[in-house]
Design a protein around this motif. Structure first.
Motif, PDB file in Angstrom:
ATOM      1  N   VAL A   9      44.720  42.135  42.234  1.00  0.00           N
ATOM      2  CA  VAL A   9      45.666  42.300  41.565  1.00  0.00           C
ATOM      3  C   VAL A   9      46.461  41.018  41.288  1.00  0.00           C
ATOM      4  N   GLU A  10      46.209  40.158  42.045  1.00  0.00           N
ATOM      5  CA  GLU A  10      46.917  38.029  40.860  1.00  0.00           C
ATOM      6  C   GLU A  10      45.678  37.078  40.913  1.00  0.00           C
ATOM      7  N   LEU A  11      44.319  38.151  40.203  1.00  0.00           N
ATOM      8  CA  LEU A  11      44.061  37.121  39.722  1.00  0.00           C
ATOM      9  C   LEU A  11      44.438  37.475  37.900  1.00  0.00           C
ATOM     10  N   GLY A  12      43.795  36.524  37.248  1.00  0.00           N
ATOM     11  CA  GLY A  12      44.009  36.663  35.809  1.00  0.00           C
ATOM     12  C   GLY A  12      42.799  35.908  35.297  1.00  0.00           C
ATOM     13  N   GLU A  13      42.103  36.202  34.026  1.00  0.00           N
ATOM     14  CA  GLU A  13      41.448  35.396  33.553  1.00  0.00           C
ATOM     15  C   GLU A  13      41.011  34.519  33.380  1.00  0.00           C
ATOM     16  N   ASN A  14      42.500  33.491  33.139  1.00  0.00           N
ATOM     17  CA  ASN A  14      41.918  32.560  32.587  1.00  0.00           C
ATOM     18  C   ASN A  14      42.363  30.956  33.567  1.00  0.00           C
ATOM     19  N   PHE A  15      43.901  31.737  34.158  1.00  0.00           N
ATOM     20  CA  PHE A  15      44.671  30.549  34.351  1.00  0.00           C
ATOM     21  C   PHE A  15      44.590  31.632  35.967  1.00  0.00           C
ATOM     22  N   LEU A  16      44.514  30.714  37.491  1.00  0.00           N
ATOM     23  CA  LEU A  16      45.208  30.993  39.267  1.00  0.00           C
ATOM     24  C   LEU A  16      45.739  30.020  39.875  1.00  0.00           C
ATOM     25  N   VAL A  17      46.586  30.858  40.185  1.00  0.00           N
ATOM     26  CA  VAL A  17      47.925  29.678  41.309  1.00  0.00           C
ATOM     27  C   VAL A  17      47.216  30.235  42.197  1.00  0.00           C
ATOM     28  N   LEU A  18      46.807  29.162  43.353  1.00  0.00           N
ATOM     29  CA  LEU A  18      47.124  30.007  45.338  1.00  0.00           C
ATOM     30  C   LEU A  18      48.423  29.071  45.482  1.00  0.00           C
ATOM     31  N   THR A  19      48.723  30.752  46.728  1.00  0.00           N
ATOM     32  CA  THR A  19      50.658  30.066  46.567  1.00  0.00           C
ATOM     33  C   THR A  19      49.534  30.228  48.153  1.00  0.00           C
ATOM     34  N   THR A  38      36.077  27.484  44.363  1.00  0.00           N
ATOM     35  CA  THR A  38      36.064  29.164  44.256  1.00  0.00           C
ATOM     36  C   THR A  38      36.792  30.183  44.801  1.00  0.00           C
ATOM     37  N   VAL A  39      37.282  30.878  43.603  1.00  0.00           N
ATOM     38  CA  VAL A  39      38.015  31.866  44.507  1.00  0.00           C
ATOM     39  C   VAL A  39      37.648  33.450  44.234  1.00  0.00           C
ATOM     40  N   CYS A  40      37.427  34.445  45.133  1.00  0.00           N
ATOM     41  CA  CYS A  40      37.501  35.564  45.648  1.00  0.00           C
ATOM     42  C   CYS A  40      37.849  36.488  45.748  1.00  0.00           C
ATOM     43  N   ASP A  41      37.324  37.832  44.876  1.00  0.00           N
ATOM     44  CA  ASP A  41      38.455  38.861  44.885  1.00  0.00           C
ATOM     45  C   ASP A  41      38.513  39.819  47.090  1.00  0.00           C
ATOM     46  N   GLY A  44      33.813  41.443  46.121  1.00  0.00           N
ATOM     47  CA  GLY A  44      32.219  40.774  45.754  1.00  0.00           C
ATOM     48  C   GLY A  44      31.656  40.467  44.150  1.00  0.00           C
ATOM     49  N   GLU A  45      33.564  39.848  43.532  1.00  0.00           N
ATOM     50  CA  GLU A  45      34.153  38.632  42.727  1.00  0.00           C
ATOM     51  C   GLU A  45      33.889  38.036  42.819  1.00  0.00           C
ATOM     52  N   GLU A  46      33.376  37.518  42.432  1.00  0.00           N
ATOM     53  CA  GLU A  46      34.979  35.419  42.079  1.00  0.00           C
ATOM     54  C   GLU A  46      34.332  34.732  41.206  1.00  0.00           C
ATOM     55  N   TRP A  47      35.830  33.827  41.384  1.00  0.00           N
ATOM     56  CA  TRP A  47      36.045  33.311  39.748  1.00  0.00           C
ATOM     57  C   TRP A  47      35.932  30.841  40.082  1.00  0.00           C
ATOM     58  N   HIS A  48      34.959  30.491  39.469  1.00  0.00           N
ATOM     59  CA  HIS A  48      34.944  29.709  39.591  1.00  0.00           C
ATOM     60  C   HIS A  48      35.819  28.921  38.663  1.00  0.00           C
ATOM     61  N   CYS A  49      36.575  27.370  39.238  1.00  0.00           N
ATOM     62  CA  CYS A  49      37.428  27.488  39.413  1.00  0.00           C
ATOM     63  C   CYS A  49      37.490  25.389  38.611  1.00  0.00           C
ATOM     64  N   GLU A  65      34.781  29.702  34.832  1.00  0.00           N
ATOM     65  CA  GLU A  65      32.873  31.089  35.389  1.00  0.00           C
ATOM     66  C   GLU A  65      34.287  32.372  35.634  1.00  0.00           C
ATOM     67  N   HIS A  66      33.445  33.992  35.584  1.00  0.00           N
ATOM     68  CA  HIS A  66      33.850  34.758  36.443  1.00  0.00           C
ATOM     69  C   HIS A  66      32.452  35.458  36.674  1.00  0.00           C
ATOM     70  N   THR A  67      32.498  35.071  37.694  1.00  0.00           N
ATOM     71  CA  THR A  67      30.652  36.320  38.015  1.00  0.00           C
ATOM     72  C   THR A  67      30.644  36.641  38.950  1.00  0.00           C
ATOM     73  N   ALA A  68      30.005  37.499  39.428  1.00  0.00           N
ATOM     74  CA  ALA A  68      29.714  37.956  40.278  1.00  0.00           C
ATOM     75  C   ALA A  68      29.002  37.164  41.681  1.00  0.00           C
ATOM     76  N   ALA A  69      29.755  37.977  42.887  1.00  0.00           N
ATOM     77  CA  ALA A  69      29.067  36.823  43.973  1.00  0.00           C
ATOM     78  C   ALA A  69      27.495  36.894  44.424  1.00  0.00           C
ATOM     79  N   LYS A  70      26.923  35.580  44.057  1.00  0.00           N
ATOM     80  CA  LYS A  70      25.519  35.563  44.224  1.00  0.00           C
ATOM     81  C   LYS A  70      25.230  35.995  46.087  1.00  0.00           C
ATOM     82  N   SER A  71      25.936  35.369  46.878  1.00  0.00           N
ATOM     83  CA  SER A  71      26.311  35.759  48.241  1.00  0.00           C
ATOM     84  C   SER A  71      25.987  37.166  49.407  1.00  0.00           C
ATOM     85  N   GLU A  72      26.037  38.338  48.449  1.00  0.00           N
ATOM     86  CA  GLU A  72      26.342  39.186  48.962  1.00  0.00           C
ATOM     87  C   GLU A  72      24.869  39.825  49.044  1.00  0.00           C
TER      88      GLU A  72
END
Length: 243
Positions: A9-19, A38-41, A44-49, A65-72
């Protein structure tokens, strides 16, 4: 590459903030503008930032880039382990997360020495989930395994039986091998159930068989209760082509 878990719920499509703890961790890592993360939800999905700004208490990221996690793993595997003494289940949570388990489920059985009450179990679940999250981050997972505790052995059996491959391991089984169970039919979901320090009673094994679990051996040697689930999970992942 640094990896952070952030609720979906805290993830955006173009910008993210770590707190919070993530921002504190980023500070320890001395992240600076231009660094890749890399930010993961945790599902099983991850955002390369790329880091765009570092400020007190927060780190701003630009999504590349927003992709499915390749490590699962392709197999969704749930590990069911009877309540054990000391920190044995904590060890299994950590290692099973590293090996690719999707869920860790604790339950009571007849020979369990450890029987946490409702209050202590709530505290244990909180700690267990943190162990899973830490292990997921360390091992590069895209999913944080869910850690559950069920109220009865019957509840564990009913839930485990819903998997396409549902197996109960029993040290006195002499014929049915885990390999035979794995090779019997294709599967995308699996449930691996093991007993406590004293093992499962024969009546419990028969009960598991009645609800649809396959009864299998893990070989001629007696394995500790914290060894058996990790052995089974490793064999499953190997058979699924994960190793």
């Amino acid at each position: 590459m640094p990896r952070f878990f952030v609720p979906r719920v805290e993830l955006g499509e173009n910008f993210l903030v770590l707190t919070g703890e993530n921002a504190a961790h980023a500070r320890v890592l001395r992240l600076k503008n231009g660094d890749a993360v890399t930010v993961c939800d945790g599902e099983g999905e991850e955002w390369h930032c790329v880091v765009s700004d570092v400020a007190p208490g927060q780190v701003s990221l630009v999504v590349q880039e927003h992709t499915a996690a390749k490590s699962e793993a392709a197999v969704f595997c749930s590990v069911y382990m009877a309540f054990a003494k000391a920190d044995k289940f904590e060890h299994v949570i950590q290692k099973a997360t590293e090996l690719g388990a999707a869920e860790l489920v604790a339950f009571p059985s007849a020979r369990c020495v450890s029987r946490p009450d409702e209050r202590s179990l709530a505290k244990k679940l909180e700690r267990w989930q943190k162990i899973a999250a830490s292990a997921a981050e360390q091992s590069g997972r895209g999913r944080i395994p869910q850690v559950l505790a069920l109220p009865s052995y019957e509840a564990a059996l009913q839930r485990a039986a819903q998997a396409e491959l549902a197996v109960c391991f029993y040290e006195n089984e002499e014929q049915r091998t885990f390999r035979a169970a794995i090779e019997s039919a294709p599967f995308r979901t699996a449930a691996l159930l093991t007993g406590p320090e004293g093992g499962l009673e024969r009546s419990e094994v028969e009960q598991a068989q009645r609800v649809g679990l396959q009864i299998c051996t893990l070989g001629s040697r007696i394995l500790r209760c914290e060894t058996a689930p990790l052995c089974a999970l490793s064999a499953l992942m190997y058979a699924a082509g994960e190793f």
